[in-house]
Design an enzyme around this catalytic site. Structure first.
Site, PDB file in Angstrom:
ATOM      1  N   HIS A 164       3.201  -6.826   4.281  1.00 25.51           N
ATOM      2  CA  HIS A 164       3.626  -7.198   5.553  1.00 25.51           C
ATOM      3  C   HIS A 164       2.914  -7.599   6.537  1.00 25.51           C
ATOM      4  O   HIS A 164       1.724  -7.039   6.439  1.00 25.51           O
ATOM      5  CB  HIS A 164       4.835  -5.936   5.974  1.00 25.51           C
ATOM      6  CG  HIS A 164       3.918  -4.792   6.324  1.00 25.51           C
ATOM      7  ND1 HIS A 164       3.770  -3.714   5.419  1.00 25.51           N
ATOM      8  CD2 HIS A 164       3.480  -4.191   7.334  1.00 25.51           C
ATOM      9  CE1 HIS A 164       2.877  -2.773   5.518  1.00 25.51           C
ATOM     10  NE2 HIS A 164       2.919  -2.917   6.985  1.00 25.51           N
ATOM     11  N   TYR A 193       0.850  -1.376   0.103  1.00 25.68           N
ATOM     12  CA  TYR A 193       0.182   0.028   0.156  1.00 25.68           C
ATOM     13  C   TYR A 193       0.945   1.246  -0.037  1.00 25.68           C
ATOM     14  O   TYR A 193       2.032   1.310   0.238  1.00 25.68           O
ATOM     15  CB  TYR A 193      -1.012  -0.105   1.018  1.00 25.68           C
ATOM     16  CG  TYR A 193      -0.077  -0.148   2.519  1.00 25.68           C
ATOM     17  CD1 TYR A 193       0.156   1.057   3.138  1.00 25.68           C
ATOM     18  CD2 TYR A 193      -0.252  -1.317   3.338  1.00 25.68           C
ATOM     19  CE1 TYR A 193       0.765   1.012   4.315  1.00 25.68           C
ATOM     20  CE2 TYR A 193       0.445  -1.375   4.543  1.00 25.68           C
ATOM     21  CZ  TYR A 193       0.751  -0.122   5.033  1.00 25.68           C
ATOM     22  OH  TYR A 193       1.392  -0.335   6.570  1.00 25.68           O
TER      23      TYR A 193
HETATM   24 FE   LIG Z   1       1.364  -1.940   8.104  1.00 27.55          FE
END
Ligand SMILES: [Fe+3]
Lengths: 245, 204
Positions: free
Chosen positions: A163, A150
């Site tokens: 992650h 993102y």
């Molecule tokens: Fe994060």
């Protein structure tokens, strides 16, 4: 008099291996980093003890992010994965009874949070958090969907690699740790200013989970293996002086 | 060549980021999967000792309060015993967990802990330490969790003999570790990450 102690203090943290507080490429750190030197002293009981978390506090779906927020009969959207590994200390000993809490964005890279402004959609069946406690051999596993990368406001075009965030409680408050797990092969890892707060390439690599085909469930989920290492504790030593001197 | 020392390296820390509350205090963010958020309450029944409230705010280097931090505290009970599996000196108060976790107030960032005044705990050499509460602060922009300690300004005698407080080179910074008594049983402990009045943080 010789005293044999079964427990000692924690081995000091290697601050060159850990990220520095001030890392200008990660802009938020600039005004949130202490400038004075840290005060070093040996661990005491306040750091060598830790709260107790029992397996009995866990619900059946706490370690299943695919289902723990989903409506009955539904599941979260995204690549289904198993994340597993062991929590060890620097001596290589397993850390049983460690509480792991994890949180992540959904498959589109969107968090379920009111401050989140990314335009990717929420998944109504994905909450984004889970937890578990390690077994006797320090092992853990949970099921989730692979989170998406993102964008985030830092530089003009910074993206986080995919992650999963981890919070870890070991056997002493000195071992308290929050970190992130990355996925093998993600080109964003080496472009990310947050990853770059860690200077040592080998240290970064220790946060990258490899694909683990041995633990995949055929026709169901792929698997990634992520071991976590907490600070080591000196176990036994001999003293040739009277206690308290 | 020598034999190899086969030790592992501690996993590197990474920032808790802006959404730490999703993982650690999900009910606070409106995600209701578990029961009550962990650490929301430090008392599970009537506790022994003096009950106190600790309040405070974490400020950045510009004096702006952090509203996305997570603060944890860890302390012994009123007698100085930890409710921990590796406490070997005795049985701590079973109704007191010793551990609290706060996301702070949504709008102001102020944290509050309802706890008890901790008893004294020995230093490794046997000398007694002044009563204190261990703090751990994480947030976006903090790359590795910050450890500090809160001592009590109204424990002047114990503080003057404390093995750590007396060892601090810059004695003019010691007040950054002292909680101020605001009212009977209410203490304020503000944490300043940087700049004037920067809190002393520990490498423990
Ligand atoms: Fe994060």
């Amino acid at each position: 008099m010789t005293i044999i102690k079964n427990t000692g203090g924690f081995v000091p943290r290697d601050r060159n291996w850990q990220p520095a507080a001030l890392t200008p490429q990660y802009k938020t750190s600039v005004k949130r980093s202490p400038q004075a030197a840290l005060l070093s002293f040996p661990t005491t009981l306040s750091e060598e003890t830790n709260p107790v978390f029992g397996h009995n506090m866990l619900g059946d779906l706490d370690n299943d992010l695919i289902h723990n927020y989903a409506a009955s009969g539904e599941s979260a959207i995204g690549p289904r994965i198993i994340v597993h590994g062991r929590v060890l200390d620097e001596m290589g000993r397993p850390v049983p009874g460690a509480l792991l809490e994890f949180w992540q964005a959904n498959a589109g890279g969107r968090y379920r949070h009111k401050k989140e402004s990314y335009l990717a959609p929420l998944d109504p069946n994905f909450g984004g958090c889970g937890r578990t406690i390690t077994g006797e051999d320090g092992s853990y596993e949970f099921r989730t969907i692979q989170p998406g990368p993102y964008p985030w406001p830092n530089g003009m075009n910074d993206w986080r690699p995919a992650h999963i965030h981890f919070s870890v409680f070991g056997h002493g408050f000195a071992q308290r740790l929050i970190t992130q797990m990355y996925f093998e092969g993600d080109p964003h890892i080496w472009l990310c200013p947050i990853v770059d707060t860690i200077d040592d390439k080998a240290a970064v690599e220790s946060l990258i989970a490899p694909l683990d085909m041995h633990r995949t469930v055929p026709m169901d989920s792929r698997a990634y293996k992520f071991d976590i290492v907490l600070r080591g504790r000196r176990q036994t030593f001999f003293e040739n002086r009277v206690e308290g001197m | 060549m020598t034999q190899k020392l086969e030790y592992l390296k501690e996993s590197p820390s990474q920032t808790a980021g802006p959404y730490v509350h999703i993982g650690c205090t999900p009910n606070f963010t409106g995600i209701e999967i578990y029961g009550e958020d962990l650490g929301a309450s430090m008392k599970t029944g009537p506790v022994k000792g003096q009950e106190i409230t600790i309040k405070g705010t974490v400020f950045d280097g510009t004096g702006t309060p952090l509203r996305d931090a997570m603060i944890e505290i860890w302390q012994p009970d009123g007698e100085g015993l930890f409710n921990s599996a590796n406490e070997t000196r005795g049985q701590a108060d079973p109704n007191f967990t010793g551990w609290g976790r706060s996301p702070g107030d949504m709008n102001t960032g102020e944290f509050t802990f309802e706890t008890v005044k901790p008893g004294a705990v020995p230093f490794p050499d046997g000398r007694m330490q002044a009563p204190h509460v261990t703090f751990w602060v994480v947030a976006r922009g903090i790359n590795i969790g910050l450890h500090t300690r809160m001592y009590f300004e109204d424990e002047a005698e114990a503080n003057a003999a404390d093995p750590i407080l007396t060892r601090i080179e810059h004695q003019n910074r010691v007040p950054t570790l002292l909680a101020k008594k605001e009212a009977d049983g209410v203490y304020r402990f503000d944490i300043r990450l940087q700049g004037e009045g920067e809190t002393i943080f520990f490498d423990i």
